[in-house]
Design a protein around this motif. Structure first.
Motif, PDB file in Angstrom:
ATOM      1  N   LEU A  69      -5.549  -9.914  -0.795  1.00 64.02           N
ATOM      2  CA  LEU A  69      -4.428  -9.406  -0.003  1.00 64.02           C
ATOM      3  C   LEU A  69      -4.559  -9.961   1.414  1.00 64.02           C
ATOM      4  O   LEU A  69      -4.862  -9.243   2.360  1.00 64.02           O
ATOM      5  CB  LEU A  69      -4.419  -7.880  -0.012  1.00 64.02           C
TER       6      LEU A  69
ATOM      7  N   SER B  80       1.643 -14.487   1.367  1.00 65.62           N
ATOM      8  CA  SER B  80       2.193 -13.707   0.250  1.00 65.62           C
ATOM      9  C   SER B  80       2.070 -14.467  -1.069  1.00 65.62           C
ATOM     10  O   SER B  80       2.837 -14.234  -1.989  1.00 65.62           O
ATOM     11  CB  SER B  80       3.646 -13.339   0.543  1.00 65.62           C
TER      12      SER B  80
ATOM     13  N   ARG C  29      -2.741  -3.281   6.403  1.00 71.47           N
ATOM     14  CA  ARG C  29      -1.287  -3.392   6.574  1.00 71.47           C
ATOM     15  C   ARG C  29      -0.573  -2.947   5.297  1.00 71.47           C
ATOM     16  O   ARG C  29       0.419  -2.211   5.358  1.00 71.47           O
ATOM     17  CB  ARG C  29      -0.898  -4.824   6.939  1.00 71.47           C
ATOM     18  N   TRP C  30      -1.070  -3.376   4.144  1.00 65.06           N
ATOM     19  CA  TRP C  30      -0.450  -2.973   2.878  1.00 65.06           C
ATOM     20  C   TRP C  30      -0.603  -1.474   2.644  1.00 65.06           C
ATOM     21  O   TRP C  30       0.327  -0.827   2.155  1.00 65.06           O
ATOM     22  CB  TRP C  30      -1.021  -3.770   1.712  1.00 65.06           C
TER      23      TRP C  30
ATOM     24  N   LEU D 298       5.329  -4.717  -5.030  1.00 66.34           N
ATOM     25  CA  LEU D 298       5.568  -3.485  -4.285  1.00 66.34           C
ATOM     26  C   LEU D 298       7.051  -3.122  -4.279  1.00 66.34           C
ATOM     27  O   LEU D 298       7.418  -1.958  -4.476  1.00 66.34           O
ATOM     28  CB  LEU D 298       5.031  -3.622  -2.859  1.00 66.34           C
ATOM     29  N   GLU D 299       7.916  -4.097  -4.093  1.00 69.03           N
ATOM     30  CA  GLU D 299       9.359  -3.836  -4.128  1.00 69.03           C
ATOM     31  C   GLU D 299       9.792  -3.384  -5.522  1.00 69.03           C
ATOM     32  O   GLU D 299      10.596  -2.454  -5.668  1.00 69.03           O
ATOM     33  CB  GLU D 299      10.143  -5.073  -3.698  1.00 69.03           C
TER      34      GLU D 299
ATOM     35  N   GLU E 121      -3.035 -12.608   4.633  1.00 68.75           N
ATOM     36  CA  GLU E 121      -1.840 -12.609   5.478  1.00 68.75           C
ATOM     37  C   GLU E 121      -0.687 -13.398   4.857  1.00 68.75           C
ATOM     38  O   GLU E 121       0.446 -13.254   5.271  1.00 68.75           O
ATOM     39  CB  GLU E 121      -2.176 -13.167   6.868  1.00 68.75           C
TER      40      GLU E 121
ATOM     41  N   LYS F 276       8.636   0.222  -6.015  1.00 71.17           N
ATOM     42  CA  LYS F 276       9.501   1.148  -5.271  1.00 71.17           C
ATOM     43  C   LYS F 276      10.758   1.460  -6.077  1.00 71.17           C
ATOM     44  O   LYS F 276      11.164   2.616  -6.199  1.00 71.17           O
ATOM     45  CB  LYS F 276       9.865   0.532  -3.918  1.00 71.17           C
TER      46      LYS F 276
ATOM     47  N   GLU G  11       9.894 -14.257  -6.833  1.00 70.00           N
ATOM     48  CA  GLU G  11      10.568 -13.565  -5.720  1.00 70.00           C
ATOM     49  C   GLU G  11      11.481 -12.442  -6.216  1.00 70.00           C
ATOM     50  O   GLU G  11      11.961 -11.641  -5.423  1.00 70.00           O
ATOM     51  CB  GLU G  11      11.445 -14.563  -4.943  1.00 70.00           C
TER      52      GLU G  11
ATOM     53  N   LYS H 134       2.011   0.207   4.732  1.00 70.12           N
ATOM     54  CA  LYS H 134       3.344  -0.010   4.160  1.00 70.12           C
ATOM     55  C   LYS H 134       3.567   0.884   2.938  1.00 70.12           C
ATOM     56  O   LYS H 134       4.641   1.466   2.773  1.00 70.12           O
ATOM     57  CB  LYS H 134       3.540  -1.474   3.793  1.00 70.12           C
TER      58      LYS H 134
ATOM     59  N   ASP I 163       3.954  -8.451  -2.468  1.00 62.06           N
ATOM     60  CA  ASP I 163       5.189  -7.928  -1.873  1.00 62.06           C
ATOM     61  C   ASP I 163       6.280  -7.765  -2.940  1.00 62.06           C
ATOM     62  O   ASP I 163       7.018  -6.774  -2.934  1.00 62.06           O
ATOM     63  CB  ASP I 163       5.666  -8.818  -0.729  1.00 62.06           C
ATOM     64  N   THR I 164       6.376  -8.690  -3.862  1.00 61.38           N
ATOM     65  CA  THR I 164       7.356  -8.580  -4.954  1.00 61.38           C
ATOM     66  C   THR I 164       7.016  -7.397  -5.844  1.00 61.38           C
ATOM     67  O   THR I 164       7.901  -6.620  -6.224  1.00 61.38           O
ATOM     68  CB  THR I 164       7.396  -9.884  -5.776  1.00 61.38           C
TER      69      THR I 164
END
Length: 170
Positions: free
Chosen positions: A28, A32, A67-68, A40-41, A30, A44, A148, A71, A37-38
């Protein structure tokens, strides 16, 4: 008498034996590149449904771990995603897992996915990852065409959850 390895692994993680569990294993940093990030979205979106009962366990160190974590908390997903940080207990994670998720943007091979498959754990992986060449035709729905695309990843996760035993058998 010793516990079965998956029961011991779930106990180590503090996870209910009957609760479905997906894992992400990767750095993890800096950048991607690993596609967290994909994921995590997508997570959610799934958690907003109300019927999503799967826990996500994230293993990996790196400069962006804190940071993660922030978030995840800001998104209200702290109870749905467990960050274990860097661990040498990947074998235990895989013993406990029902699914590996690796939506990497670039992965020359993907040893984490290879290890999961060798342990009989189905894995959703980016089609561009080198390990995707190991997927037989009946596993192609586990190949994510666009790392993505969180909506597509969420849909693939739902298809997996709807038929977990079939995916494990494959």
């Amino acid at each position: 008498c010793a516990l079965p390895i998956w029961v011991a692994a779930r106990s180590w993680l503090g996870t209910e034996p009957s609760r479905p569990m997906a894992v992400f294993v990767g750095a993890l940093g800096e950048d991607s590149r690993k596609g967290f990030d994909t994921l995590l979205e997508a997570w959610k979106r799934l958690c907003a449904r109300g019927d999503w009962d799967t826990e996500l366990v994230v293993a990996g160190g790196g400069g962006a771990v804190d940071r993660w974590r922030r978030k995840i908390d800001q998104m209200g997903l702290g109870g749905r995603i467990r960050m274990v940080g860097f661990t040498e207990r990947v074998a235990d994670l895989l013993a406990a897992a029902d699914l590996m998720v690796s939506p990497a943007r670039y992965e020359s091979y993907g040893l984490n996915v290879h290890e999961a498959l060798c342990c009989g754990v189905p894995a959703i992986v980016s089609a561009c990852a080198g390990v995707a060449d190991r997927y037989r035709p009946e596993m192609h729905d586990m190949l994510l065409p666009d790392p993505e695309d969180a909506a597509d990843l969420a849909a693939r996760l739902m298809r997996w959850r709807a038929d977990m035993p079939s995916w494990k058998a494959r």
